[in-house]
Design a protein around this motif. Structure first.
Motif, mmCIF file in Angstrom:
data_model
loop_
_atom_site.group_PDB
_atom_site.id
_atom_site.type_symbol
_atom_site.label_atom_id
_atom_site.label_comp_id
_atom_site.label_asym_id
_atom_site.label_seq_id
_atom_site.Cartn_x
_atom_site.Cartn_y
_atom_site.Cartn_z
ATOM 1 N N VAL A 100 16.863 72.049 16.912
ATOM 2 C CA VAL A 100 18.034 72.285 17.756
ATOM 3 C C VAL A 100 17.642 73.323 18.801
ATOM 4 O O VAL A 100 17.564 74.508 18.514
ATOM 5 N N ASP A 101 17.393 72.853 20.024
ATOM 6 C CA ASP A 101 16.957 73.748 21.101
ATOM 7 C C ASP A 101 18.143 74.505 21.688
ATOM 8 O O ASP A 101 18.123 75.718 21.804
ATOM 9 N N THR A 102 19.176 73.770 22.068
ATOM 10 C CA THR A 102 20.356 74.368 22.689
ATOM 11 C C THR A 102 21.591 73.817 22.011
ATOM 12 O O THR A 102 21.700 72.614 21.792
ATOM 13 N N ALA B 224 27.878 69.053 12.526
ATOM 14 C CA ALA B 224 26.867 68.207 11.886
ATOM 15 C C ALA B 224 26.850 66.813 12.505
ATOM 16 O O ALA B 224 25.780 66.236 12.732
ATOM 17 N N LYS B 225 28.015 66.285 12.809
ATOM 18 C CA LYS B 225 28.114 64.954 13.410
ATOM 19 C C LYS B 225 27.446 64.912 14.785
ATOM 20 O O LYS B 225 26.741 63.956 15.121
ATOM 21 N N VAL B 226 27.644 65.960 15.576
ATOM 22 C CA VAL B 226 27.047 66.008 16.913
ATOM 23 C C VAL B 226 25.526 66.164 16.813
ATOM 24 O O VAL B 226 24.776 65.552 17.579
ATOM 25 N N ILE C 162 21.400 69.922 22.323
ATOM 26 C CA ILE C 162 20.162 69.389 22.870
ATOM 27 C C ILE C 162 19.075 69.601 21.835
ATOM 28 O O ILE C 162 18.852 70.733 21.400
ATOM 29 N N VAL C 163 18.432 68.505 21.402
ATOM 30 C CA VAL C 163 17.332 68.610 20.456
ATOM 31 C C VAL C 163 16.025 68.319 21.183
ATOM 32 O O VAL C 163 15.982 67.517 22.115
ATOM 33 N N GLU D 64 13.444 65.799 25.190
ATOM 34 C CA GLU D 64 14.724 66.303 24.713
ATOM 35 C C GLU D 64 15.755 65.186 24.720
ATOM 36 O O GLU D 64 15.651 64.235 25.490
ATOM 37 N N ALA D 65 16.722 65.313 23.833
ATOM 38 C CA ALA D 65 17.838 64.375 23.780
ATOM 39 C C ALA D 65 19.121 65.183 23.639
ATOM 40 O O ALA D 65 19.108 66.288 23.089
#
Length: 154
Positions: free
Chosen positions: A115-117, A92-94, A150-151, A46-47
């Motif tokens: 996009v997890d969270t 979108a930027k985030v 969080i992706v 995750e990132a």
């Protein structure tokens, strides 16, 4: 004089024993290091990216955030490009930032990211005054929000 010689010889003996013990321990350490497998960095799946104090109200940001939760990153960015809301370019930027963190820092593949969270929290509230009739003033609150993404890789 005899005492000094004995002290010097004792010191020499001690130095020799210290050197021998150092050599012996170096050999043991080398053997232990050879038996260990090469250390690898732990793989993170995750990132994260956070944008602080964005000049959009959290209520408006949550409307946009709810549209992209759980979607693939490319799909989420496509949705945000077609949504006519004030918060959509900020969200979108985030998301782009979190995706690039995943790709550059953790070596994840762009096609597998989703996009997890994602959530929007309240930020600082700027309090201002608005002039009103008869010399009075009314309060004005300019709200900000923090957007966290969080992706993860599938």
């Amino acid at each position: 004089m005899a005492k000094k010689k004995t002290e010097a010889t004792n010191v020499e003996v001690k130095n020799e024993t210290l050197e021998e013990t150092k050599k012996a321990t170096k050999g043991r350490k080398a053997k232990k290091e050879e038996s260990k497998p090469a250390e690898t960095k732990p793989v993170r799946h995750e990132a994260k990216a956070i944008a602080y104090d964005l000049r959009v109200t959290p209520r408006k940001a949550r409307l946009v955030v709810d549209l992209v939760r759980g979607k693939m990153v490319n799909e989420a960015l496509g949705i945000l490009a077609n949504v006519n809301k004030a918060a959509s370019p900020l969200v979108a930027k985030v998301i782009k930032s979190a995706a690039s963190n995943a790709i550059n820092n953790f070596g994840m593949k762009e096609e597998t990211l989703y996009v997890d969270t994602i959530y929007a929290n309240d930020g600082v509230r700027m309090k201002r005054y608005l002039p009103r009739a008869k010399g009075r003033a009314s309060g004005l609150v300019k709200r900000t929000c923090h957007i966290t993404v969080i992706v993860r890789a599938k």
